[in-house]
Design an enzyme around this catalytic site. Structure first.
Site, PDB file in Angstrom:
ATOM      1  N   ASP A 232       3.484  12.189   8.925  1.00  0.00           N
ATOM      2  CA  ASP A 232       2.096  12.562   9.198  1.00  0.00           C
ATOM      3  C   ASP A 232       1.433  11.654  10.233  1.00  0.00           C
ATOM      4  OD1 ASP A 232       1.876  10.211   7.790  1.00  0.00           O
ATOM      5  OD2 ASP A 232       0.949  11.097   6.014  1.00  0.00           O
TER       6      ASP A 232
ATOM      7  N   SER B  97       0.840  -1.198   0.000  1.00  0.00           N
ATOM      8  CA  SER B  97       0.000   0.000   0.000  1.00  0.00           C
ATOM      9  C   SER B  97       0.877   1.251   0.000  1.00  0.00           C
ATOM     10  CB  SER B  97      -0.962  -0.041   1.192  1.00  0.00           C
ATOM     11  OG  SER B  97      -0.263  -0.211   2.414  1.00  0.00           O
TER      12      SER B  97
ATOM     13  N   HIS C 289       3.055   7.680   7.627  1.00  0.00           N
ATOM     14  CA  HIS C 289       4.073   7.419   6.617  1.00  0.00           C
ATOM     15  C   HIS C 289       5.466   7.788   7.120  1.00  0.00           C
ATOM     16  CE1 HIS C 289       0.236   7.923   4.359  1.00  0.00           C
ATOM     17  NE2 HIS C 289       0.646   6.738   3.912  1.00  0.00           N
TER      18      HIS C 289
END
Length: 264
Positions: A185, A14, A188
């Site tokens: 964030d 992902s 990530h």
């Protein structure tokens, strides 16, 4: 396809995979380290969960492909482990289904060839406060308490199906001030977190009893560094020192690596 042919290392997952080629990202670092020995191929899909991944397995990794990857590094779980949305929609995948999906992914990849190796990455921890500050309620369903069981289940599955697994949940939390240094964030990776990921991958590849070895120092180097030009700069030793921070190279190993300057 450009030549000469090299081993293929595929990153499948992902957003942590898709964004791994950003500045200082772990995918970019692997591409740098393997720059003359293997091709790093990116197959990352932001927002995806393991349910989406099993839908495209045969397209991303067709069993009838002439060339099969030498190594596939897989990451799913962060989206799967989010809190279920009241609408029934969203990225959440129940733990039992996640485990079944990852089993299907692992078994499919292992069936590609007897030389295809697989490494799974567990879901990492997250900085919940940073997520709230940056995303507000848009990502309020992400919690470490929800994510941890998915990491543990993946570790257990990998032991069962004999797949290498890197416990990012633990590896990241072992570093000082990880909450403030590892995330852009809350979810990530910063360059610091990516460095942790690369070190763990290199460690597993180095220690694995794979024949042939897929460690970058063990693979043939594509074309000579200097074609025997007299008095030329020792480009081989220069190449070896670029990544000493990630993996120190003893001088004896460096000399051996320099002697492997062959055309593949």
């Amino acid at each position: 396809m450009v030549g000469p042919g090299r081993p293929q290392i595929v990153l499948f997952g992902s957003s942590i995979v898709q964004y791994s080629f950003t500045d200082g990202g772990w995918g970019a670092s692997l591409a740098d380290i393997y720059s003359r020995t293997a091709d790093i191929i990116l197959r990352g899909y932001a927002g995806w969960n393991s349910r989406f991944a099993v839908k495209v397995l045969d397209q991303v990794f067709p069993k009838n492909a002439v060339i099969q990857p030498s190594l596939v590094i897989v990451y799913f779980g962060g989206n799967d482990s989010t809190h279920p949305h009241s609408s029934g929609q969203g990225p959440h995948v129940p733990l039992s289904e996640f485990t079944d999906n990852m089993r299907r992914i692992g078994e499919h990849l292992l069936s590609l060839s007897d030389k295809t190796r697989v490494i799974f990455l567990t879901p990492p921890p997250m900085n919940e406060r940073q997520i709230q500050l940056i995303f507000g309620d848009a990502m309020r369903g992400r919690r470490n308490e929800l994510c941890r069981p998915y990491a543990e289940a993946l570790l257990n599955l990998c032991r069962e199906i004999n797949v290498k697994c890197i416990d990012l949940w633990t590896a990241i939390q072992q570093h000082d001030d990880w909450l403030n240094t590892c995330f852009t964030d809350g979810v990530h990776f910063t360059a610091k977190a990516s460095e942790i990921v690369v070190k763990e991958i290199l460690r597993v590849v180095r220690e694995a009893d794979w024949k042939p070895s897929l460690h970058w120092k063990s693979l043939p180097v594509e074309f000579p560094f200097d074609f025997g030009v007299p008095n030329s700069l020792s480009l081989c030793e220069l190449e070896l020192t670029r990544n000493e921070q990630l993996e120190p190279t003893p001088s004896s190993t460096a000399r051996l690596f320099c002697n492997m300057m062959v055309v593949t």
